[in-house]
Enzyme design. Sequence first.
Site, PDB file in Angstrom:
ATOM      1  N   CYS A  23      40.779  28.905  36.416  1.00 34.27           N
ATOM      2  CA  CYS A  23      40.039  28.806  37.794  1.00 34.27           C
ATOM      3  C   CYS A  23      38.829  27.931  37.206  1.00 34.27           C
ATOM      4  CB  CYS A  23      39.458  29.998  38.284  1.00 34.27           C
ATOM      5  SG  CYS A  23      38.636  31.193  37.225  1.00 34.27           S
ATOM      6  N   HIS A  79      36.013  35.144  38.012  1.00 33.13           N
ATOM      7  CA  HIS A  79      36.468  34.126  38.979  1.00 33.13           C
ATOM      8  C   HIS A  79      35.506  32.951  39.122  1.00 33.13           C
ATOM      9  CE1 HIS A  79      39.075  32.267  41.934  1.00 33.13           C
ATOM     10  NE2 HIS A  79      38.090  32.588  42.889  1.00 33.13           N
ATOM     11  N   ASP A  97      37.034  27.508  47.299  1.00 37.15           N
ATOM     12  CA  ASP A  97      37.693  28.574  46.673  1.00 37.15           C
ATOM     13  C   ASP A  97      39.025  27.962  46.567  1.00 37.15           C
ATOM     14  OD1 ASP A  97      38.830  30.503  45.066  1.00 37.15           O
ATOM     15  OD2 ASP A  97      37.809  32.229  46.266  1.00 37.15           O
TER      16      ASP A  97
END
Length: 221
Positions: A23, A79, A97
């Site tokens: 990520c 994250h 996101d």
Amino acid sequence: MSGVTSELIAMDATRFQHTPYYCEENVYLLCKTLCENGVADATSSDLFVVFISNEKKQVPLWHQKASSRADGVVLWDYHVICVQRKKESDSEPLVWDLDSTLPFPSPLASYVTETIQPSFQLFADYQRFFRIVHAPLFFKHFASDRRHMKEPDGSWTAQPPPYEPIVAQDGILHNLSEYIAMSGADTLSSLDAETVRAAISQKLGVVVSHTQLQDLFTKLP
């Protein structure tokens, strides 16, 4: 909601580079693309990279594509998302996101409600903390040689992206651990304008709790 925001919410996340479980690199490239295609300022001044983690590396987030549950909850070690805040605009900050099932992007307030779920009572070990780093500084300093994704025998825990690893402008090869290290002791004790201005100008940005997150974006210079 402005017409521009409505248009952005219709964007297709599959248009952006995405490698599962990487990520931080996905967001790095996402921010670059947003600048290149005119959605964000060319200098990335309206973009902020947000790392979400805690001391135990156990952070529950809802509405995640990787979840097999109906509520979409995943317990990540960390994250990373992008938040866009336009300086000379009254529009609400937007969250980008790539791993979320929510609209892409989503207004910050609804993202916090749906993904962070602050009303959900959590044990202390699962509290989420947020490191907000200004994108221009992130582009300059961030580096990852992907060592955190390798087993002791050298095999990958997840297939890496097809491009070369990200190297910092000063030649540093790996500093991801500095970005994801955070605890309650690191959070700002005050969100006064001068404190926020000084903190956000630092390489590693500023750490806040979920109760401070939305307020922080109203205090940014």
